[in-house]
Write an enzyme that holds these catalytic residues in place. Structure first.
Site, mmCIF file in Angstrom:
data_model
loop_
_atom_site.group_PDB
_atom_site.id
_atom_site.type_symbol
_atom_site.label_atom_id
_atom_site.label_comp_id
_atom_site.label_asym_id
_atom_site.label_seq_id
_atom_site.Cartn_x
_atom_site.Cartn_y
_atom_site.Cartn_z
ATOM 1 N N CYS A 2 -19.924 7.097 5.369
ATOM 2 C CA CYS A 2 -21.252 6.601 5.731
ATOM 3 C C CYS A 2 -22.013 7.653 6.533
ATOM 4 O O CYS A 2 -21.426 8.422 7.282
ATOM 5 C CB CYS A 2 -21.136 5.375 6.621
ATOM 6 S SG CYS A 2 -20.179 4.065 5.906
ATOM 7 N N ARG A 28 -21.767 13.643 1.712
ATOM 8 C CA ARG A 28 -20.630 13.022 2.395
ATOM 9 C C ARG A 28 -19.959 11.952 1.536
ATOM 10 O O ARG A 28 -18.840 11.543 1.824
ATOM 11 C CB ARG A 28 -21.119 12.363 3.699
ATOM 12 C CG ARG A 28 -21.607 13.342 4.727
ATOM 13 C CD ARG A 28 -22.484 12.671 5.762
ATOM 14 N NE ARG A 28 -21.747 11.753 6.606
ATOM 15 C CZ ARG A 28 -21.199 12.065 7.774
ATOM 16 N NH1 ARG A 28 -21.320 13.290 8.224
ATOM 17 N NH2 ARG A 28 -20.551 11.177 8.484
ATOM 18 N N TRP A 74 -20.409 3.989 2.505
ATOM 19 C CA TRP A 74 -19.179 4.227 1.746
ATOM 20 C C TRP A 74 -18.293 3.040 2.078
ATOM 21 O O TRP A 74 -17.797 2.917 3.194
ATOM 22 C CB TRP A 74 -18.555 5.543 2.200
ATOM 23 C CG TRP A 74 -17.418 6.012 1.362
ATOM 24 C CD1 TRP A 74 -17.489 6.691 0.176
ATOM 25 C CD2 TRP A 74 -16.019 5.856 1.649
ATOM 26 N NE1 TRP A 74 -16.234 6.964 -0.286
ATOM 27 C CE2 TRP A 74 -15.304 6.465 0.588
ATOM 28 C CE3 TRP A 74 -15.309 5.270 2.684
ATOM 29 C CZ2 TRP A 74 -13.923 6.500 0.540
ATOM 30 C CZ3 TRP A 74 -13.927 5.298 2.635
ATOM 31 C CH2 TRP A 74 -13.244 5.915 1.572
ATOM 32 N N ASN A 100 -21.988 4.004 11.256
ATOM 33 C CA ASN A 100 -20.918 4.775 10.616
ATOM 34 C C ASN A 100 -19.686 4.620 11.485
ATOM 35 O O ASN A 100 -19.738 4.881 12.684
ATOM 36 C CB ASN A 100 -21.315 6.258 10.520
ATOM 37 C CG ASN A 100 -20.139 7.148 10.148
ATOM 38 O OD1 ASN A 100 -19.228 6.725 9.440
ATOM 39 N ND2 ASN A 100 -20.152 8.375 10.620
ATOM 40 N N GLY A 101 -18.578 4.180 10.874
ATOM 41 C CA GLY A 101 -17.347 3.996 11.646
ATOM 42 C C GLY A 101 -16.727 2.662 11.309
ATOM 43 O O GLY A 101 -17.024 2.075 10.261
ATOM 44 N N GLU A 482 -1.753 22.454 -2.667
ATOM 45 C CA GLU A 482 -3.222 22.441 -2.672
ATOM 46 C C GLU A 482 -3.758 22.412 -4.113
ATOM 47 O O GLU A 482 -4.732 21.720 -4.405
ATOM 48 C CB GLU A 482 -3.735 23.660 -1.889
ATOM 49 C CG GLU A 482 -5.210 23.985 -2.030
ATOM 50 C CD GLU A 482 -6.166 22.868 -1.606
ATOM 51 O OE1 GLU A 482 -5.729 21.868 -1.012
ATOM 52 O OE2 GLU A 482 -7.367 23.001 -1.913
ATOM 53 N N LYS A 486 -6.253 19.605 -5.626
ATOM 54 C CA LYS A 486 -7.563 19.924 -6.202
ATOM 55 C C LYS A 486 -7.701 19.316 -7.590
ATOM 56 O O LYS A 486 -8.735 18.767 -7.939
ATOM 57 C CB LYS A 486 -7.694 21.444 -6.258
ATOM 58 C CG LYS A 486 -9.038 22.024 -6.021
ATOM 59 C CD LYS A 486 -9.498 22.163 -4.585
ATOM 60 C CE LYS A 486 -9.382 20.976 -3.708
ATOM 61 N NZ LYS A 486 -9.438 21.246 -2.310
ATOM 62 N N GLU A 489 -7.970 15.340 -7.368
ATOM 63 C CA GLU A 489 -9.199 14.772 -6.803
ATOM 64 C C GLU A 489 -10.426 15.027 -7.666
ATOM 65 O O GLU A 489 -11.357 14.233 -7.664
ATOM 66 C CB GLU A 489 -9.436 15.234 -5.360
ATOM 67 C CG GLU A 489 -9.755 16.692 -5.214
ATOM 68 C CD GLU A 489 -9.986 17.104 -3.770
ATOM 69 O OE1 GLU A 489 -10.435 16.286 -2.972
ATOM 70 O OE2 GLU A 489 -9.720 18.278 -3.459
ATOM 71 N N HIS A 505 16.346 19.123 -7.980
ATOM 72 C CA HIS A 505 16.731 17.995 -7.127
ATOM 73 C C HIS A 505 15.994 16.709 -7.498
ATOM 74 O O HIS A 505 15.935 15.781 -6.699
ATOM 75 C CB HIS A 505 16.502 18.350 -5.650
ATOM 76 C CG HIS A 505 17.299 19.549 -5.229
ATOM 77 N ND1 HIS A 505 18.641 19.506 -5.009
ATOM 78 C CD2 HIS A 505 16.927 20.841 -5.051
ATOM 79 C CE1 HIS A 505 19.082 20.718 -4.684
ATOM 80 N NE2 HIS A 505 18.050 21.550 -4.701
ATOM 81 N N LYS A 604 -16.785 13.112 1.836
ATOM 82 C CA LYS A 604 -16.626 14.481 2.324
ATOM 83 C C LYS A 604 -16.064 14.512 3.732
ATOM 84 O O LYS A 604 -15.195 15.305 4.055
ATOM 85 C CB LYS A 604 -17.979 15.203 2.278
ATOM 86 C CG LYS A 604 -17.946 16.644 2.766
ATOM 87 C CD LYS A 604 -17.136 17.504 1.830
ATOM 88 C CE LYS A 604 -17.021 18.947 2.271
ATOM 89 N NZ LYS A 604 -15.882 19.612 1.612
#
Ligand code: F6R
Length: 609
Positions: A2, A28, A74, A100-101, A482, A486, A489, A505, A604
């Site tokens: 948000c 964001r 969001w 926001n929160g 990483e 990438k 997502e 293993h 974001k």
């Protein structure tokens, strides 16, 4: 996540200012948007599911106001619907709130407000705020007093923007654990979740701290108060060093592509003024004030989330090998709840692109009273983490807008290399070769970017797979993690990152012709061992796409496809490997037709736990 914006000024520009601010915060991530503004003493609202453009279209051109608040949502509590979009109100719509929160005690507050006759129209945690202010307003002398009383009841995290029909010339905003910045201009004030939303109006900003609120007025005057201690706060505005032209997408199809292509610049900018190859010296101004404390550090704990965490893992290998200091990397979300011994000679290093990640902030808060050194590797200047730490090194990568982090990883790993060199006090035999290599990397990065066409071809070939394994050893291992992140997502392909030595293993059981492997097989003392892993995969009909160092002919015989990167040191290989993997993921996502810059379900800046 948000984003909030609030504007008050002497001219009728508030609606445009808020809409433009919301547009700047779009990166964001969000799913709906809304605005409330004052028309005389009436609050008018408009909310839309979808883009800020839908809000713009709905409002038309002829709306004017001097005071407005807006929000990009969001979804956390309640589905993506107009009724859950912000702003939220009290029952007679005289108080509007954006947030926001997360209000952690919202259930308790909601039950208590319901029992007192309040009717809720949304499923959100935020709606309790407007009703709570309303409740206190019944008995308070002023609106501000009611606002302060309500703030005293809220637990969790918030950046709030509040307007009231009772005081059309005033904008209120408050902060606890969610970012909030005040932009101060000529005859106006603007509050927002991050500075990108205020840049259109001013570069003079004041960062709010926890437990502070602002009362801003139409003529641009404002007052800040610490509501925990009931004290006025006087803080000078800082001037933002920000080049707005760098924030656009330019000629690139997506921000992600632009940011990947900024790699050579990012590498240069992270080392600029910090390395001197001729004299073999490093200078990290951000660590100068803690030089003596750094001498006594016998352990370093790195905390971060997501891509920044993987950069931290590369940092672990670097700092242990170059500076000989034991390093432990922890996910910030785990660290904050762990009960582990932590001595004063351990330093905590937080890595964050945004500088606003809630879990990383919480990790820093946890050690507040331990008396240990708190360091930061942060990209966003003036962010909460940058301000919370005792010392640190900025990444200088410029604003990163695509949700998937690319150039920030490059900058973080570069800065961690510099920190490793700094902590080694020149004692490492790698000191000179690494300095020379850091200087040479931007040119090498360019040669990887020049392979975009073949990367596109490979992406087309592999985009239809549903699963992907990423393997690496040594410095290649964090790269594998990483790389998998990438791909998943941006392309929604199930991808797992593993240390190549772990294959036997368990993960090898997954390998078949439909489960390809991206093998990191660059020059390193462990390369032959990686060859064996590739052989094992091929023996099970698994496809292998390898990333290798130019001139390696063995790999061409072993793998189905090879992406070549220029020769580099093992220690700097993650910087080049990452660029190649980022390009690959980008083109796979494009091939699949996905919204590359805004992957589904992601935000974001993760400002809530
Ligand atoms: C992945 C990504 C995230 C972030 C993570 C931490 O591409 O962007 O995993 O790395 O949310 O964010 P910062 O670095 O802002 O603390």
């Amino acid at each position: 996540m948000c984003g909030i914006v609030g504007y008050i000024g002497s001219q009728q520009r508030a609606i445009d200012a808020v809409l433009n601010g919301l547009t700047a915060l779009e990166y964001r991530g969000y799913d709906s948007a809304g605005i409330a503004f004052l028309d005389g003493e009436t609050i008018i609202t408009n909310k839309q599911v979808g883009r800020v453009q839908a809000l713009r279209d709905a409002l038309g051109d002829d709306k004017t106001a001097m005071t407005a608040i807006g929000h990009t949502r969001w979804a956390t509590h309640g589905g993506v619907t107009i009724k859950n979009a912000h702003p939220h109100y009290n029952s007679d719509q005289t108080i509007a709130v954006v947030h926001n929160g997360i209000i952690e005690n919202h259930v308790e507050l909601r039950n208590s407000l319901r029992a007192q006759g309040y009717i809720f129209v949304s499923d959100t945690d935020t709606e309790v705020v407007s009703h709570l202010i309303d409740l206190y307003r019944r008995s308070s002398k002023t609106f501000q007093e009611a606002f302060e009383q309500a703030l005293g009841q809220l637990r969790g995290a918030y950046a709030l923007g509040v307007i009231t029909a009772e005081e059309p010339d005033v904008l209120y905003a408050a902060r606890l654990s969610s970012p909030l910045v005040l932009g101060v201009g000529d005859g106006m004030c603007i509050v927002a979740s991050d500075p990108s939303a205020v840049m259109e109006h001013t570069r003079r900003v004041v960062y709010l701290n926890d437990y502070e609120f602002i009362r801003a007025e139409r003529d641009g005057t404002y007052h800040i108060k610490d509501f925990k201690h009931s004290l006025p706060v006087s803080r000078k505005a800082e001037v933002l060093d920000y080049d707005a032209t760098k924030a656009g997408k330019g000629d690139y199809a997506h921000f992600m592509l632009k940011e990947i292509y900024e790699a050579p610049y990012t590498l240069r900018s992270a080392t600029l003024g910090r390395i001197r190859v001729e004299s073999s010296t490093t200078k990290l101004g951000g660590l100068e004030n803690v030089t003596s404390q750094l001498r006594y550090i016998d352990r370093l704990v790195i905390v971060a989330c997501g891509t920044s965490y993987y950069a931290g893992l590369v940092g672990e290998y670097l700092i242990e090998e170059i500076a000989g200091i034991p390093v432990e990397v922890q996910l910030a979300s785990e660290f904050k709840y762990r009960n582990e011994p932590f001595s004063r000679s351990t330093a905590l290093l937080a890595i964050s692109q945004s500088g606003e990640t809630a879990d990383t902030i919480a990790a820093l808060k946890k050690v507040e009273d331990y008396g240990c050194l708190r360091l930061g590797v942060v990209n966003t200047v003036g962010s909460t983490i940058a301000r919370m730490t005792d010392a640190g090194v900025y990444c200088h990568a410029g604003p990163e807008q695509a949700v998937a982090s690319t150039k920030a990883f490059i900058a973080q790993v570069t800065v961690l290399t510099l920190i490793a060199l700094h902590l080694s006090n020149g004692a490492s035999k790698l000191y000179r070769p690494l300095l020379a290599e850091l200087d040479a990397l931007p040119k090498k990065a360019e040669t990887i970017l020049a392979q975009a066409a073949s990367m596109k071809r490979l992406a087309k070939k592999y985009a239809h797979y549903r699963d992907f394994m990423f393997l690496g050893r040594g410095y290649g291992y964090p790269c594998a993690l990483e790389g998998a992140l990438k791909l998943k997502e941006t392309s929604y392909i199930h991808a797992e990152g593993y240390a190549a030595g772990e294959m036997k293993h368990g993960p090898l059981a997954m390998i078949d012709p439909d489960f390809p492997t991206f093998a990191i097989a660059t020059h390193s003392p462990l390369l032959e061992k990686t060859y064996s892993n590739i052989e094992e995969i091929r023996a099970r009909q698994g496809k292998v796409l390898a990333i290798a160092t130019e001139g390696n002919e063995t790999i061409a015989r072993l793998a189905d496809d090879v992406i070549y990167i220029p020769e580099t040191l093992d220690q700097t290989s993650p910087l080049l490997v990452a660029i190649a993997m980022q390009l690959f993921s980008y083109y796979v996502a494009v091939t699949k037709g996905y919204d590359v810059d805004r992957p589904r379900n992601l935000a974001k800046s993760v400002t809530v736990e």
